[in-house]
Design a protein around this motif. Sequence first.
Motif, PDB file in Angstrom:
ATOM      1  N   LEU A 288       0.827  -1.204   0.000  1.00  0.00           N
ATOM      2  CA  LEU A 288       0.000   0.000   0.000  1.00  0.00           C
ATOM      3  C   LEU A 288       0.864   1.258   0.000  1.00  0.00           C
ATOM      4  CD1 LEU A 288      -2.767   1.364   0.188  1.00  0.00           C
ATOM      5  CD2 LEU A 288      -2.635   1.118   2.684  1.00  0.00           C
ATOM      6  N   THR A 289       1.949   1.233   0.768  1.00  0.00           N
ATOM      7  CA  THR A 289       2.863   2.376   0.811  1.00  0.00           C
ATOM      8  C   THR A 289       3.518   2.614  -0.551  1.00  0.00           C
ATOM      9  OG1 THR A 289       3.331   1.905   3.141  1.00  0.00           O
ATOM     10  CG2 THR A 289       4.850   3.370   2.007  1.00  0.00           C
ATOM     11  N   PHE A 294       3.606   6.099  -5.809  1.00  0.00           N
ATOM     12  CA  PHE A 294       3.489   6.369  -7.239  1.00  0.00           C
ATOM     13  C   PHE A 294       2.441   7.439  -7.550  1.00  0.00           C
ATOM     14  CE2 PHE A 294       5.972   2.477  -7.676  1.00  0.00           C
ATOM     15  CZ  PHE A 294       6.831   2.857  -8.686  1.00  0.00           C
ATOM     16  N   LEU A 295       1.564   7.714  -6.604  1.00  0.00           N
ATOM     17  CA  LEU A 295       0.695   8.881  -6.778  1.00  0.00           C
ATOM     18  C   LEU A 295       1.539  10.157  -6.794  1.00  0.00           C
ATOM     19  CD1 LEU A 295      -2.322   8.022  -4.436  1.00  0.00           C
ATOM     20  CD2 LEU A 295      -2.201   7.835  -6.932  1.00  0.00           C
ATOM     21  N   LEU A 296       2.580  10.189  -5.980  1.00  0.00           N
ATOM     22  CA  LEU A 296       3.479  11.340  -5.951  1.00  0.00           C
ATOM     23  C   LEU A 296       4.416  11.347  -7.156  1.00  0.00           C
ATOM     24  CD1 LEU A 296       4.407  11.402  -2.147  1.00  0.00           C
ATOM     25  CD2 LEU A 296       2.588  12.642  -3.341  1.00  0.00           C
ATOM     26  N   SER A 310       8.173  10.746  -2.583  1.00  0.00           N
ATOM     27  CA  SER A 310       7.838   9.454  -3.186  1.00  0.00           C
ATOM     28  C   SER A 310       8.985   8.456  -3.021  1.00  0.00           C
ATOM     29  CB  SER A 310       7.498   9.628  -4.675  1.00  0.00           C
ATOM     30  OG  SER A 310       8.659   9.851  -5.453  1.00  0.00           O
ATOM     31  N   VAL A 311      10.229   8.953  -3.060  1.00  0.00           N
ATOM     32  CA  VAL A 311      11.383   8.072  -2.873  1.00  0.00           C
ATOM     33  C   VAL A 311      11.362   7.478  -1.467  1.00  0.00           C
ATOM     34  CG1 VAL A 311      13.907   7.960  -2.801  1.00  0.00           C
ATOM     35  CG2 VAL A 311      12.773   9.319  -4.564  1.00  0.00           C
ATOM     36  N   VAL A 312      11.041   8.305  -0.467  1.00  0.00           N
ATOM     37  CA  VAL A 312      10.960   7.828   0.915  1.00  0.00           C
ATOM     38  C   VAL A 312       9.893   6.737   1.044  1.00  0.00           C
ATOM     39  CG1 VAL A 312      10.439   8.461   3.299  1.00  0.00           C
ATOM     40  CG2 VAL A 312      11.764  10.022   1.862  1.00  0.00           C
ATOM     41  N   LEU A 313       8.694   7.008   0.531  1.00  0.00           N
ATOM     42  CA  LEU A 313       7.606   6.040   0.638  1.00  0.00           C
ATOM     43  C   LEU A 313       7.911   4.755  -0.140  1.00  0.00           C
ATOM     44  CD1 LEU A 313       4.481   8.374   0.257  1.00  0.00           C
ATOM     45  CD2 LEU A 313       5.329   7.275   2.339  1.00  0.00           C
TER      46      LEU A 313
END
Length: 402
Positions: A288-289, A294-296, A310-313
Motif C-alpha cells: 500500500l505504501t 506512485f501517486l506522488l 515518493s522516494v521515501v515512501l
Amino acid sequence: MSDRQHGAASGLTSRQVFLMALTCALAVSAIYYHQPLLPQIADSFSISPTRGNLIATITQLGYASGLLLFVPLADSFQPRKLATVAIVGNAVALLACAVAPSFPLLVVSSFVVGVTAITAQIIIPSASGMASPERRGRTVGMLLGGLSSGVLLARTLSGFVGAHFGWRAMFVSAAGFDLALIAVVARLPDAENLAALRYRDLMLSLVSLIRTEPALRISIATGFLAFGAFSAFWATLATLLAQPPYQFGPATVGAFGLVGLIGLVASPSIGTLVDRVHPSLVSASGALTVSLSFLLVATGAMHLSWLLASVVLLDLGNRTAFVANQARIYSLRPEARGRLNTAFMVSYFVGGAAGAAMGGIGAQHGGWLGLAAVGAVLALLALVTSFLGYRMAFVTTATDEP
C-alpha cells in the motif's frame, strides 16, 4: 568449540550480525552501481537512453540466474566458502565492465556481474538458521538493513564517481571493494545442519517446495510485483531526471539514494513487527505504501519535493514487504532455507527485470505519468496478493483448529 562453531550453535552475537550485514551491503552494491550512470553510459556508446536502460534489465536477470544456479548450494556447502568464490568472480566481471570496448560486451559483462553478486543471498538464509526463533525477524531485518545500505552506497557513490571520474572508474573501484570483502567473509561463522544432497536433487527440490508450500507461493508473487514496481522507478529515474525541467547529472541522481536512509533506519523495527504481526498484513502495508508513492511520482515533473517524498515512501514500502516475505519463508523448513530463498529471490529479481523494462517503456511513452501508471498497477496487484495470503492463512488456521 571454536567461536565460529559456538556462534552457529547458540545464536548469533551482535558482532557476527554486524559482519553479516556489512557483507550484504558490500556484496549487493555491485548490481546497483550502474543505475545513476545509465545516461552517461548511453552517451559514451552513442546509443539511445532507452537502449542504455537494457543494462539495468540484464543485470537483474543475471542476478536472478545466479540465485537460481548457485544459491541452492548454500544448503550443502559452507556459505562462507561459496561466498568467497562468488566474490572473486564478481570482481573479474566488474573489471570486464570497466574495460568493455563496446556496448554488447558491456551487456554481457553486466549479466555476469549479476550472476556473481549473490553473496548476500547466501549469507541471509544462513544467518536466519543461526538466529534464535524469537529474534529471527529482527535479525533478518538488520541484515536487510545492511542490504539496503549497500543499495544507497551504490547509487550515491556511483553518481559522485561517475560525475568526476567517469563511469568506468566506478566499476574499477567496485572490483577493489570486492577484494576487501573477501577479508570480511573469512570471519563469518560456519553453518550447521547442511543437507547431503547432490546438485541435481537440490534443483529438483525447488519445484517440490513451490508446489507444496502455499506461503512460499504468496511470497513469490508479492515479491515479484512489489520489487517490479520499485525497480521500474529506479531503473528509469536517471533518464527522466536528465531531461527538462531538471537536467540533473549523475551525481545529483545518485544523491536521491540518500533519501532512503529513512527506510534503512526502520529495517530492524520492521523485522520486530513481523515477529509480532502476521507477515501478510505487514507485506500488505508495504504494498500500500508503494502504491501511494506512485501517486506522488505522477507529479514528478512539477514538484521536486513531492518526488523526494515518493522516494521515501517507495523505499520504506518495498523494504517492509521484503522483510515480511523473507521472514515468512524462513519459518517454513529449516533444512531448506537456501532453496526457499532461491525460489523467492529468483522471482523477486525477475520481477525487478520486468519492472525495469516496463518502467522504461512507460516513461518513454508517458514520461512521469507513464512511469507512475506502471508502478501503481504492479503495487496494487502486490496489495491484492498480500490480502489473499492473509485470507489463505486465516482459513488454514481455522480448518486446523479442533
